[in-house]
Scaffold this active site. Structure first.
Site, PDB file in Angstrom:
ATOM      1  N   HIS A 156     -11.136   1.448   4.349  1.00  0.00           N
ATOM      2  CA  HIS A 156     -10.153   0.488   3.863  1.00  0.00           C
ATOM      3  C   HIS A 156     -10.828  -0.489   2.915  1.00  0.00           C
ATOM      4  CE1 HIS A 156      -6.573  -1.896   3.801  1.00  0.00           C
ATOM      5  NE2 HIS A 156      -7.170  -2.956   4.338  1.00  0.00           N
TER       6      HIS A 156
ATOM      7  N   ASP B 235      -5.577  -8.589   1.542  1.00  0.00           N
ATOM      8  CA  ASP B 235      -5.627  -7.334   2.301  1.00  0.00           C
ATOM      9  C   ASP B 235      -4.270  -6.659   2.208  1.00  0.00           C
ATOM     10  OD1 ASP B 235      -6.043  -5.262   4.024  1.00  0.00           O
ATOM     11  OD2 ASP B 235      -6.621  -6.477   5.753  1.00  0.00           O
TER      12      ASP B 235
ATOM     13  N   ASN C  40       0.849  -1.189   0.000  1.00  0.00           N
ATOM     14  CA  ASN C  40       0.000   0.000   0.000  1.00  0.00           C
ATOM     15  C   ASN C  40       0.886   1.240   0.000  1.00  0.00           C
ATOM     16  OD1 ASN C  40      -1.867   2.083   0.562  1.00  0.00           O
ATOM     17  ND2 ASN C  40      -3.156   0.694   1.734  1.00  0.00           N
TER      18      ASN C  40
ATOM     19  N   CYS D 107      -5.260   0.957  -1.219  1.00  0.00           N
ATOM     20  CA  CYS D 107      -5.875  -0.344  -0.939  1.00  0.00           C
ATOM     21  C   CYS D 107      -7.012  -0.638  -1.910  1.00  0.00           C
ATOM     22  CB  CYS D 107      -6.358  -0.416   0.506  1.00  0.00           C
ATOM     23  SG  CYS D 107      -7.410   0.958   1.003  1.00  0.00           S
TER      24      CYS D 107
END
Length: 1008
Positions: A450, A467, A198, A203
């Site tokens: 997020h 993630d 990131n 994201c």
């Protein structure tokens, strides 16, 4: 052996309960509760929950300040409740949740808990006091709760029912989740996949890229796009995407996306701004589609994602139907008011009746009752559904996130109910049965959050959560049901008590769904071979990987070597006068050598003799030192003992160890000191005619000697006649100001405090009558110029992205100096007509406010933005001098005629102290009025609402047109003749495209 290296490149609200860890002594402000968001995505999916009840007998008779409950187990760990009946340093009951055996737990343990603590009201359970909190418990903070849970006076008031028969009932409800140790987590080892790094707020992009990567047909098409070894990833989207996909396929660690975002034309500022996933998806696919034209993969994007629907309007009473075919790459489905995906599709194809005042205007049949709707002609193999989780709330006048529960199936049948979503032209032989491939999730609110994705790459039962850098295995419930949204309720474990269960709004929910058609999945989830990847890409990335491995090895072995930098006279000659003016050398541009720490300086001399061709016996090294005045000079030669010392020890024994990266920095000298009285000086020559400074060498002088003793030698070095009259200056320092002082020719070097490593600058003496011939007649004035010179890029304010011209200026220039230079560049006679605007280096845009006339003192002030310096200024040429303009106010005015309601726009300029009456009088000469005695009203509009109504007597300076023009409209005749019971109301007219018209409407009595 010495190995050469390349040169190095350069307080909570008083009404809110404060959550704090228990402290026996509380001094000063206490910390607020820790946010759960930092650990939300590190939690195991299934919480352990428990409800514990503690009946405290003899509550007021107990001794001691604090009391612990019995232990109870949640999540495999012992917990207890800690109570201070008389408060923890206060007049309130204090209560905390505590990890009972925290001192026995292993190092690094951590648990995240959602919990509530309650004092039960034994007379009326509905009056029980309950407070909730979340916290990450660890060895340092093993208890957490409420210092001011409830007032002691309420607890002691027996009529209120919190203590009955000297018994108090405490209840604790705890849900615990374990936190992964992701510091040592290996995504590749645990899942076979790696994540994406990131860059700050990327994201959303990472989740989309992982989804596209795990569609093998798409990945193969990207690999087959033509690129060459001469392309650079940062300048080519196809190559950047190929490189990214290849690394995701072969790397053992998370992959960076900087090259890809650079290929988008983004800078670091863009990487810290969240963009829209749908917009990014469309733009990326559009760019790839264009790049694929004329290649073997032309049309691949359309084959994957393109579907078609038909918009129709069908008249009810006459035989007429209008249709229009349109393509789509994704579908935006309503969430609000819909329970699931099928409900959204039902709404998508719902029929709207056009009747009454909303009849359809047919070209052949005039106004007709009609049906308007949309049906699908075909669906694409890969169906992308964008869920409309964000919408504009007209009541709140703001964007809001829809966290309502919204279900989506594992298999989506779009042929259901006899193909009710399909148009008559649709090919019914194609089975539109889809299986879920990816779920993109947004966690957070409308102002930020997020993104991450749940993907099953092979459409098996195993789901993975991507993630950012972390990839974990997940089950189907986690990927589907937990992303529906809505509310989460923790189950009751003690139903005997009438208490409300803990409920939490789920701010994490699905934002985008990707389905793959069953009949096409073999083609979409295809195999990829090494032959699909171009050879130049594999070679390039292999080299990149080898470089990384080499740097990794070099870093791992760094403790065995010392970085050595040796500056020579040739380095000084090369740098001084080009990019170095003060001091002697820029070590960032000196070659670095990797020397094993166990070899001595004498061994290094042998190696350097081969490198430089200098005999060992002719080499002597000096160490460098940073002086108190911030200059950096050779300070002393190494002694014999140091020359026989290992260089690793030399770094510890000398001041060089204090330098950045602990480099050993030396100066190689050849002359050799004859006596202790000899001092080593360095010399620079300045030519005021050419404005040129150069290094001419170094040599030893006697400390007792005088500068006059070396004049002849300096003249010979400079190529001057031996009797040339020269001036000598000592270069003392350049920070924070330049100090270059004349040297007394007949005073000794010692008395002038000149020592080893000092620098003497000299030039031909400049006589007073010739001073005006040169811009910088002395070396000291030249140094002032060099230190303060600044090349400024000027841009026209109307074109803030394009450099118009550049000027070399001095940071000491005054405001008048700068505008005079700009006016001269533009051929403008009046510098006062130039208006300047500062640059904002964070937004890369002009500041919103201009620089006022003589509002700053110097150019350096103009270029300073907070702590950042920049080299850009914006200019504009005015029609009147700036001092005169600043006494005026320029307003944008929107005038509406009372007869035809036409709106005209005007730019009005008037003295700030004038009233709006003068503005109206000036406006009258520019517009057509409905009558000569017209009256006016004036108002401002902000966010579609009338913000302020002005009177003609208000000053012009009181008006703001920051958010839109000043509205001036004629007062209609009916309003002039209004009765005492008539009224004026504000009206807002909302159009279908969400545009808003704001006006005032006059209502007669009884007309509403």
């Amino acid at each position: 052996m010495v190995v050469p290296r390349a040169p190095e490149l350069p307080q909570p609200d008083q009404d809110e309960e404060m959550l704090v860890p228990h402290q026996d002594v509380v001094e000063g402000p206490q910390p607020m509760e820790e946010s759960a968001s930092t650990v939300e995505n590190q939690l195991m999916p299934d919480p352990s929950t428990s409800r514990f009840t503690w009946s405290i007998e003899n509550f007021f008779k107990r001794n001691g300040r604090k009391h612990y409950s019995d232990d109870f187990v949640v999540g495999g760990y012992k917990w207890r409740v800690l109570v201070f009946p008389r408060g923890n340093n206060g007049d309130h009951l204090s209560m905390y949740l505590d990890v009972a055996d925290s001192h026995l737990l292993p190092p690094g343990w951590s648990r995240y808990a959602q919990f509530s603590l309650a004092v039960v009201n034994q007379l009326d359970s509905k009056m029980s006091i309950r407070k909730e909190a979340t916290h990450q418990f660890n060895a340092r903070e093993s208890d957490w709760g409420f210092t001011s849970f409830m007032p002691s006076m309420d607890l002691c008031d027996l009529s209120k029912g919190y203590v009955v028969n000297d018994k108090c009932i405490i209840e604790a409800e705890v849900a615990v989740r374990k936190i992964f140790d992701f510091w040592n987590y290996d995504s590749k080892k645990m899942t076979g996949y790696v994540g994406l790094k990131n860059q700050g707020a990327t994201c959303y992009m990472n989740s989309l890229l992982q989804t596209l990567y795990h569609i093998p047909y798409f990945r193969k098409a990207v690999y087959h796009m033509p690129t060459t070894e001469n392309d650079t990833p940062s300048g080519s989207i196809p190559l950047a995407l190929q490189s990214l996909f290849y690394k995701l396929q072969h790397s053992d660690n998370s992959v960076a996306t900087k090259e890809l975002t650079k290929s988008f034309g983004w800078d670091s500022y863009d990487s810290f701004m969240q963009h829209d996933v749908q917009e990014l998806n469309r733009v990326l696919c559009e760019k790839l589609e264009n790049k694929m034209k004329g290649t073997t993969v032309e049309g691949a994007i359309q084959k994957l994602f393109e579907g078609h629907h038909m918009n129709y309007i069908e008249c009810i009473n006459v035989d007429y139907k209008s249709t229009r075919k349109e393509s789509f790459y994704d579908l935006a489905l309503d969430v609000k008011g819909c329970s699931d995906v099928y409900a959204s599709f039902d709404k998508y194809v719902a029929v709207e009746r056009l009747e009454g005042d909303n009849k359809y205007q047919s070209e052949e049949h005039g106004l007709q009752d009609a049906k308007k709707g949309m049906l699908f002609i075909d669906f694409p193999p890969v169906l992308q559904l964008q869920l409309k989780r964000f919408e504009y709330d007209f009541v709140r006048d703001a964007m809001v996130k829809i966290n309502d529960r919204y279900e989506f199936p594992l298999q989506l049948d779009l042929d259901k109910d006899d193909g009710k979503y399909l148009s008559p032209e649709a090919d019914r032989s194609v089975r539109n049965l889809y299986t879920l491939h990816s779920v993109l999730v947004h966690s957070g609110g409308v102002n930020g959050g997020h993104y991450y994705a749940f993907i099953r790459p092979t459409l098996s039962d195993q789901w993975y959560k991507f993630d950012d850098e972390r990839v974990t295995k997940e089950d189907m419930k986690r990927a589907l049901e937990e992303q529906y949204g809505g509310e989460e309720e923790l189950p009751h474990t003690n139903p005997g008590l009438n208490t409300t269960p803990l409920r939490f709004t789920k701010h994490s929910n699905a934002y985008m769904l990707v389905y793959i058609r069953e009949s096409d999945k073999e083609k979409i989830i295809c195999d990829l071979d090494e032959e699909d990847i171009s050879e130049h890409l594999k070679v390039s990335l292999r080299k990149e990987q080898e470089e990384k491995e080499y740097k990794k090895k070099e870093k791992a072995e760094a403790h065995m070597f010392t970085a050595l930098k040796v500056a020579r006279d040739s380095d000084l000659k090369e740098q001084i006068g080009r990019h170095v003016y003060f001091d002697l050398v820029d070590f960032d541009k000196i070659n670095s050598y990797c020397a094993p720490k166990d070899i001595s300086v004498n061994d290094i001399k042998v190696e350097l003799s081969k490198e430089f061709g200098i005999p060992v016996e002719s080499q002597r090294f000096w160490v460098w030192a940073k002086r108190q005045n911030s200059t950096y000079r050779p300070s002393r030669p190494l002694n014999m003992q140091e020359e026989n010392t290992a260089i690793g020890m030399l770094k510890v024994a000398t001041t060089v160890s204090k330098l950045q990266n602990s480099e050993v920095r030396l100066f190689l000298e050849f002359h050799f000191r004859q006596t202790e009285e000899d001092i080593l000086l360095f010399f620079k020559l300045y030519d005021p005619e050419k404005e040129y400074l150069r290094y001419v060498g170094n040599f030893f002088v006697k400390a007792s000697g005088k500068p006059s003793d070396i004049v002849e030698r300096l003249n010979v070095i400079a190529g001057f006649p031996s009797d040339e009259d020269i001036e000598l200056y000592e270069e003392v320092k350049f920070e924070p100001i330049v100090m270059c002082e004349p040297i007394e020719s007949n005073a000794s070097f010692h008395s002038s405090q000149i020592d080893d490593g000092d620098i003497i600058c000299y030039q031909k003496r400049c006589l007073p009558d010739k001073m005006d011939q040169y811009r910088y007649p002395t070396v000291s004035s030249f140094f002032e110029y060099v230190r303060n010179k600044q090349v400024v890029r000027f841009r026209l304010l109307e074109k803030p992205k394009e450099d118009d011209f550049s000027l070399e200026l001095s940071k000491c220039f005054t405001y008048d100096d700068v505008v005079e230079k700009v006016a001269h560049q533009l051929g403008l006679d009046e510098p006062s007509k130039i208006r300047l605007t500062q640059h904002n280096p964070f937004s890369h845009q002009p500041n919103t406010h201009h620089i006022k006339y003589r509002g700053v003192n110097y150019l350096s002030d103009m270029l300073q933005h907070h702590t950042q310096m920049c080299d850009i200024l914006y200019y504009e040429t005015l029609d009147i001098p700036l001092p005169e303009l600043e006494g005026l106010k320029t307003l944008r005015v929107a005038f509406q005629n009372a007869t035809n309601y036409e709106v005209s726009f005007h730019i009005m300029r008037s003295p700030k102290s004038n009233t709006l009456f003068y503005l109206i009088e000036e406006l009258k000469s520019k517009v057509e009025l409905s009558c000569n005695d017209a009256e006016f009203r004036l108002f401002e509009v902000y966010l579609h609402k009338i913000r302020k109504v002005h009177q003609p007597g208000d000053t012009i300076d009181s008006v703001s047109d920051q958010y839109g023009p000043l509205r001036i409209e004629e007062v209609p005749e009916e309003e002039k003749n209004a009765g005492p019971r008539d009224r004026l109301v504000h009206v807002y007219h909302f159009f279908k495209d969400n545009h808003v018209c704001v006006f005032k409407h006059f209502e007669l009595e009884g007309s509403l």
